[in-house]
Design an enzyme around this catalytic site. Sequence first.
Site, PDB file in Angstrom:
ATOM      1  N   LYS A 190       0.862  -1.203   0.000  1.00  0.00           N
ATOM      2  CA  LYS A 190       0.000   0.000   0.000  1.00  0.00           C
ATOM      3  C   LYS A 190       0.886   1.236   0.000  1.00  0.00           C
ATOM      4  O   LYS A 190       2.068   1.178   0.394  1.00  0.00           O
ATOM      5  CB  LYS A 190      -0.927   0.029   1.225  1.00  0.00           C
ATOM      6  CG  LYS A 190      -0.222  -0.034   2.605  1.00  0.00           C
ATOM      7  CD  LYS A 190       0.294   1.276   3.159  1.00  0.00           C
ATOM      8  CE  LYS A 190       0.945   1.136   4.532  1.00  0.00           C
ATOM      9  NZ  LYS A 190       1.804   2.239   4.924  1.00  0.00           N
ATOM     10  N   ASP A 230      -1.274  -1.849  10.721  1.00  0.00           N
ATOM     11  CA  ASP A 230      -1.633  -1.828   9.300  1.00  0.00           C
ATOM     12  C   ASP A 230      -2.344  -3.094   8.831  1.00  0.00           C
ATOM     13  O   ASP A 230      -2.888  -3.119   7.722  1.00  0.00           O
ATOM     14  CB  ASP A 230      -0.355  -1.692   8.443  1.00  0.00           C
ATOM     15  CG  ASP A 230       0.095  -0.256   8.296  1.00  0.00           C
ATOM     16  OD1 ASP A 230      -0.641   0.648   8.729  1.00  0.00           O
ATOM     17  OD2 ASP A 230       1.191  -0.050   7.740  1.00  0.00           O
TER      18      ASP A 230
HETATM   19  C1  LIG Z   1       2.780   4.436   9.781  1.00  0.00           C
HETATM   20  C2  LIG Z   1       1.937   3.349   9.175  1.00  0.00           C
HETATM   21  O1  LIG Z   1       2.711   2.580   8.274  1.00  0.00           O
HETATM   22  C3  LIG Z   1       0.804   3.958   8.380  1.00  0.00           C
HETATM   23  O2  LIG Z   1       0.386   3.119   7.381  1.00  0.00           O
HETATM   24  C4  LIG Z   1       1.396   2.435  10.223  1.00  0.00           C
HETATM   25  O3  LIG Z   1       0.584   3.134  11.128  1.00  0.00           O
HETATM   26  C5  LIG Z   1       2.415   1.603  10.932  1.00  0.00           C
HETATM   27  O4  LIG Z   1       1.810   0.386  11.135  1.00  0.00           O
HETATM   28  P1  LIG Z   1       2.621  -0.938  11.534  1.00  0.00           P
HETATM   29  O5  LIG Z   1       3.927  -1.004  10.813  1.00  0.00           O
HETATM   30  O6  LIG Z   1       1.654  -2.074  11.375  1.00  0.00           O
HETATM   31  O7  LIG Z   1       2.915  -0.589  13.023  1.00  0.00           O
HETATM   32  P2  LIG Z   1       3.044  -1.513  14.312  1.00  0.00           P
HETATM   33  O8  LIG Z   1       3.922  -2.674  14.005  1.00  0.00           O
HETATM   34  O9  LIG Z   1       1.674  -1.758  14.865  1.00  0.00           O
HETATM   35  O10 LIG Z   1       3.788  -0.491  15.270  1.00  0.00           O
HETATM   36  C6  LIG Z   1       5.159  -0.205  15.228  1.00  0.00           C
HETATM   37  C7  LIG Z   1       5.417   0.917  16.215  1.00  0.00           C
HETATM   38  O11 LIG Z   1       4.968   2.163  15.648  1.00  0.00           O
HETATM   39  C8  LIG Z   1       4.307   2.977  16.602  1.00  0.00           C
HETATM   40  N1  LIG Z   1       2.932   3.257  16.134  1.00  0.00           N
HETATM   41  C9  LIG Z   1       2.378   2.521  15.132  1.00  0.00           C
HETATM   42  C10 LIG Z   1       1.113   2.814  14.667  1.00  0.00           C
HETATM   43  C11 LIG Z   1       0.406   3.885  15.268  1.00  0.00           C
HETATM   44  N2  LIG Z   1      -0.826   4.201  14.865  1.00  0.00           N
HETATM   45  N3  LIG Z   1       0.969   4.595  16.276  1.00  0.00           N
HETATM   46  C12 LIG Z   1       2.234   4.307  16.714  1.00  0.00           C
HETATM   47  O12 LIG Z   1       2.719   4.966  17.623  1.00  0.00           O
HETATM   48  C13 LIG Z   1       4.376   2.233  17.910  1.00  0.00           C
HETATM   49  O13 LIG Z   1       5.511   2.710  18.594  1.00  0.00           O
HETATM   50  C14 LIG Z   1       4.628   0.791  17.505  1.00  0.00           C
HETATM   51  O14 LIG Z   1       5.377   0.104  18.469  1.00  0.00           O
HETATM   52  N1  LIG Z   2       7.116 -10.945   6.355  1.00  0.00           N
HETATM   53  C1  LIG Z   2       7.778  -9.813   6.606  1.00  0.00           C
HETATM   54  N2  LIG Z   2       8.087  -8.984   5.602  1.00  0.00           N
HETATM   55  C2  LIG Z   2       8.751  -7.824   5.854  1.00  0.00           C
HETATM   56  N3  LIG Z   2       9.135  -7.431   7.054  1.00  0.00           N
HETATM   57  C3  LIG Z   2       8.860  -8.204   8.107  1.00  0.00           C
HETATM   58  C4  LIG Z   2       8.165  -9.428   7.922  1.00  0.00           C
HETATM   59  N4  LIG Z   2       8.019  -9.981   9.129  1.00  0.00           N
HETATM   60  C5  LIG Z   2       8.594  -9.155  10.021  1.00  0.00           C
HETATM   61  N5  LIG Z   2       9.106  -8.090   9.428  1.00  0.00           N
HETATM   62  C6  LIG Z   2       9.756  -7.001  10.157  1.00  0.00           C
HETATM   63  O1  LIG Z   2       8.786  -5.940  10.256  1.00  0.00           O
HETATM   64  C7  LIG Z   2       9.369  -4.699   9.931  1.00  0.00           C
HETATM   65  C8  LIG Z   2       8.318  -3.862   9.212  1.00  0.00           C
HETATM   66  O2  LIG Z   2       8.006  -4.505   8.030  1.00  0.00           O
HETATM   67  P1  LIG Z   2       7.031  -3.867   6.960  1.00  0.00           P
HETATM   68  O3  LIG Z   2       7.469  -4.296   5.603  1.00  0.00           O
HETATM   69  O4  LIG Z   2       5.599  -4.126   7.313  1.00  0.00           O
HETATM   70  O5  LIG Z   2       7.305  -2.371   7.281  1.00  0.00           O
HETATM   71  P2  LIG Z   2       7.157  -1.120   6.482  1.00  0.00           P
HETATM   72  O6  LIG Z   2       7.526  -1.350   5.061  1.00  0.00           O
HETATM   73  O7  LIG Z   2       7.886  -0.054   7.204  1.00  0.00           O
HETATM   74  O8  LIG Z   2       5.604  -0.847   6.446  1.00  0.00           O
HETATM   75  P3  LIG Z   2       4.616  -0.155   7.466  1.00  0.00           P
HETATM   76  O9  LIG Z   2       5.398   0.612   8.467  1.00  0.00           O
HETATM   77  O10 LIG Z   2       3.783   0.693   6.579  1.00  0.00           O
HETATM   78  O11 LIG Z   2       3.846  -1.321   8.043  1.00  0.00           O
HETATM   79  C9  LIG Z   2      10.591  -4.999   9.073  1.00  0.00           C
HETATM   80  O12 LIG Z   2      11.606  -4.090   9.372  1.00  0.00           O
HETATM   81  C10 LIG Z   2      10.977  -6.426   9.437  1.00  0.00           C
HETATM   82  O13 LIG Z   2      12.050  -6.477  10.347  1.00  0.00           O
END
Ligand SMILES: C[C@](O)(CO)[C@H](O)COP(=O)(O)OP(=O)(O)OC[C@H]1O[C@@H](n2ccc(N)nc2=O)[C@H](O)[C@@H]1O
Ligand SMILES: Nc1ncnc2c1ncn2[C@@H]1O[C@H](COP(=O)(O)OP(=O)(O)OP(=O)(O)O)[C@@H](O)[C@H]1O
Length: 304
Positions: free
Chosen positions: A14, A138
């Site tokens: 996305k 997400d």
């Molecule tokens: C920034 C976005 O990518 C927007 O699409 C998302 O909100 C992030 O979603 P995500 O990667 O699924 O995040 P999570 O794995 O749930 O959270 C990672 C860390 O980001 C922070 N976090 C995340 C989502 C949110 N709404 N508020 C936060 O403060 C928290 O510190 C959390 O520990």
């Molecule tokens: N199947 C997977 N694919 C990618 N990353 C993974 C997976 N499982 C765990 N991770 C861990 O989760 C972290 C976040 O991955 P992801 O690809 O969802 O993050 P992102 O691209 O920053 O997206 P978002 O913050 O929007 O969720 C990575 O840095 C990785 O260490």
Amino acid sequence: MSLTALLDVPAPAKINLFLHIIGRRDDGYHLLQSVFALIDWADTLHFERRSDGRLQRHDLGPALPADDLCLRAARALQQASGCSAGADISIDKQVPWGAGLGGGSSDAASTLLALNRLWGLHWPRERLAALAVTLGADVPFFIGGHNAFVEGIGERLTPIELPESTYVVVKPAASIATSKIFSSPLLRRSTKPSIVMDFLAHNAKRNEADAATQNGSATCTTGYGYNDLQAAAEAECPEVTQVARWLETRYGNSRMSGSGSAVFARIDMQQPPKATAQQDDHPAAWAARTCRSLSRHPLVDWVS
Ligand SMILES: C[C@](O)(CO)[C@H](O)COP(=O)(O)OP(=O)(O)OC[C@H]1O[C@@H](n2ccc(N)nc2=O)[C@H](O)[C@@H]1O
Ligand SMILES: Nc1ncnc2c1ncn2[C@@H]1O[C@H](COP(=O)(O)OP(=O)(O)OP(=O)(O)O)[C@@H](O)[C@H]1O
């Protein structure tokens, strides 16, 4: 009744067309308003049912963390459903991680959708979405299956129709940890809440403008709103700024997705880029890809 033993499923990425932080919960999570748009940059996941209850992952591309989001999703569903079956899960990883493209979250969602079918659980969408939010903010979006105006920490979804679009999405070499950006002192945390209607009205105007010009050459340059995480990400990772400038020179617009480090530009297929540079005129370590928007998640009909 015999169950399907093998499944191949896509896990699309996305982009966040805008991302506003409008507040914070007591547990530290931020309250967002965003539009999440599905794009055709996708991982592919293969599942094979196991009768011994084991969950085993095989990486077909780069090695994933030992306890990656697919395994965590599979384990969570197995425990919550009490299912005695297991699975071999192979991941063809194409979407870069640490990019703000939701690749790991999408893998987790596709795992829940696939195992729900492979194990014959018949969980409805709402039940899968409630489990999904425990895996990451997400993940529920990808279970929802539609482009959406997203609120809460990411779990409140209003499906919306978006115009068909083409984007150039560029991920620099550097990756960004989401938690680092959310804890930055540079974060804008108090954007005024808007409503989904503001965004839809903006889009309607854009469509009118596109239709009104001959050959549809009007370009939405800045789009709606901001990404409130971008300033913090650019301070953390100078490559984000470099990518944004590179895109702006060529396409006249750019915006970071999620918490970065990927940046995208909406491109007008009718109009050549402003600069004549070849698209591969960037550091070899950057991953650049022209992506089409998706109107629906490919697995949207797998649950009701
Ligand atoms: C920034 C976005 O990518 C927007 O699409 C998302 O909100 C992030 O979603 P995500 O990667 O699924 O995040 P999570 O794995 O749930 O959270 C990672 C860390 O980001 C922070 N976090 C995340 C989502 C949110 N709404 N508020 C936060 O403060 C928290 O510190 C959390 O520990
Ligand atoms: N199947 C997977 N694919 C990618 N990353 C993974 C997976 N499982 C765990 N991770 C861990 O989760 C972290 C976040 O991955 P992801 O690809 O969802 O993050 P992102 O691209 O920053 O997206 P978002 O913050 O929007 O969720 C990575 O840095 C990785 O260490």
